[in-house]
Design an enzyme around this catalytic site. Structure first.
Site, PDB file in Angstrom:
ATOM      1  N   GLU A   1     -16.767  10.002   6.956  1.00  0.00           N
ATOM      2  CA  GLU A   1     -18.055   9.499   6.463  1.00  0.00           C
ATOM      3  C   GLU A   1     -19.029  10.644   6.221  1.00  0.00           C
ATOM      4  O   GLU A   1     -19.677  10.697   5.188  1.00  0.00           O
ATOM      5  CB  GLU A   1     -18.649   8.500   7.462  1.00  0.00           C
ATOM      6  CG  GLU A   1     -19.986   7.935   7.058  1.00  0.00           C
ATOM      7  CD  GLU A   1     -19.942   7.034   5.828  1.00  0.00           C
ATOM      8  OE1 GLU A   1     -21.019   6.781   5.258  1.00  0.00           O
ATOM      9  OE2 GLU A   1     -18.855   6.580   5.427  1.00  0.00           O
TER      10      GLU A   1
ATOM     11  N   TYR B   1     -13.813  21.949  -0.889  1.00  0.00           N
ATOM     12  CA  TYR B   1     -12.764  20.944  -0.702  1.00  0.00           C
ATOM     13  C   TYR B   1     -11.542  21.254  -1.564  1.00  0.00           C
ATOM     14  O   TYR B   1     -10.401  21.149  -1.103  1.00  0.00           O
ATOM     15  CB  TYR B   1     -13.288  19.546  -1.016  1.00  0.00           C
ATOM     16  CG  TYR B   1     -14.407  19.084  -0.115  1.00  0.00           C
ATOM     17  CD1 TYR B   1     -14.473  19.454   1.222  1.00  0.00           C
ATOM     18  CD2 TYR B   1     -15.420  18.265  -0.600  1.00  0.00           C
ATOM     19  CE1 TYR B   1     -15.503  19.023   2.046  1.00  0.00           C
ATOM     20  CE2 TYR B   1     -16.455  17.825   0.219  1.00  0.00           C
ATOM     21  CZ  TYR B   1     -16.487  18.212   1.534  1.00  0.00           C
ATOM     22  OH  TYR B   1     -17.510  17.779   2.336  1.00  0.00           O
TER      23      TYR B   1
ATOM     24  N   GLU C   1     -29.096  16.021   0.910  1.00  0.00           N
ATOM     25  CA  GLU C   1     -28.611  15.150  -0.161  1.00  0.00           C
ATOM     26  C   GLU C   1     -29.740  14.445  -0.906  1.00  0.00           C
ATOM     27  O   GLU C   1     -29.494  13.535  -1.680  1.00  0.00           O
ATOM     28  CB  GLU C   1     -27.605  14.140   0.408  1.00  0.00           C
ATOM     29  CG  GLU C   1     -26.325  14.807   0.857  1.00  0.00           C
ATOM     30  CD  GLU C   1     -25.282  13.839   1.362  1.00  0.00           C
ATOM     31  OE1 GLU C   1     -25.578  12.633   1.548  1.00  0.00           O
ATOM     32  OE2 GLU C   1     -24.141  14.289   1.580  1.00  0.00           O
TER      33      GLU C   1
ATOM     34  N   VAL D   1     -22.401  21.019   8.152  1.00  0.00           N
ATOM     35  CA  VAL D   1     -22.503  22.284   8.870  1.00  0.00           C
ATOM     36  C   VAL D   1     -23.897  22.824   8.585  1.00  0.00           C
ATOM     37  O   VAL D   1     -24.319  22.911   7.428  1.00  0.00           O
ATOM     38  CB  VAL D   1     -21.414  23.287   8.425  1.00  0.00           C
ATOM     39  CG1 VAL D   1     -21.607  24.629   9.109  1.00  0.00           C
ATOM     40  CG2 VAL D   1     -20.027  22.728   8.734  1.00  0.00           C
TER      41      VAL D   1
ATOM     42  N   GLY E   1     -16.754  24.354   8.974  1.00  0.00           N
ATOM     43  CA  GLY E   1     -16.339  23.238   8.122  1.00  0.00           C
ATOM     44  C   GLY E   1     -14.831  23.154   8.012  1.00  0.00           C
ATOM     45  O   GLY E   1     -14.245  22.074   8.137  1.00  0.00           O
TER      46      GLY E   1
END
Length: 167
Positions: free
Chosen positions: A83, A131, A24, A87, A97
């Site tokens: 939170e 998602y 990230e 993976v 996942g």
């Protein structure tokens, strides 16, 4: 295989948190120590729970999901806040996942939780697509707010005395 984390998983959880932070582009922000995680996850008053994904082929740790309950004033019910979901890159595409999210959905169902929520970085297109493929809806009208460091300290300094006793 998906299982609840144990205290023996702390080193792997810590390593994966650091891996996630690097992915990230925020490695310097991942400051949690193994001892902090041990207290937070397995201490007298656990702050969160963790599920571990193990790779069926190798038996190694493939990923984790760290979650905690939340409460909705609108529904009057508890929910689940995810939170972190991570993976490891070399194990992606094997269903870890999806299995972690399905296990969390089952926890919601078993506990009567009406909501299962998490955040995703707006640039993380692979995660967003994943998602959405599961039926998750991105709530673009909501924005995350965060107070930390100096601004948090400054606001806390302005609190009335009674607020310091609330827990």
């Amino acid at each position: 295989m998906i299982r609840a984390a144990t205290v023996n998983d702390i080193p792997e959880i810590h390593a994966m948190i650091r891996e996630l932070a690097a992915y990230e582009k925020a490695a310097e922000q991942a400051r949690a120590t193994e001892e902090q995680l041990r207290r937070a996850l397995f201490g007298e008053h656990p702050a969160a729970s963790v599920l571990i994904a193990e790779d069926d082929g190798t038996g190694g740790t493939a990923g984790f999901a760290l979650w905690f309950p939340r409460f909705s004033t609108w529904t009057g019910t508890r929910g689940l806040h995810l939170e972190d979901l991570y993976v490891r890159p070399h194990t992606r595409g094997r269903g870890h996942g999806k299995a972690l999210l399905a296990a969390l959905a089952a926890i919601c169902r078993e506990n009567g939780f009406e909501r299962f929520e998490w955040t995703v970085l707006d640039w993380n297109e692979p995660a967003i697509g994943f998602y959405e493929s599961l039926g998750a809806r991105l709530l673009t009208e909501w924005r995350v707010c965060r107070l930390a460091g100096g601004p948090l300290e400054e606001l806390a300094a302005r609190a009335p005395a009674v607020a310091h006793r609330a827990r």
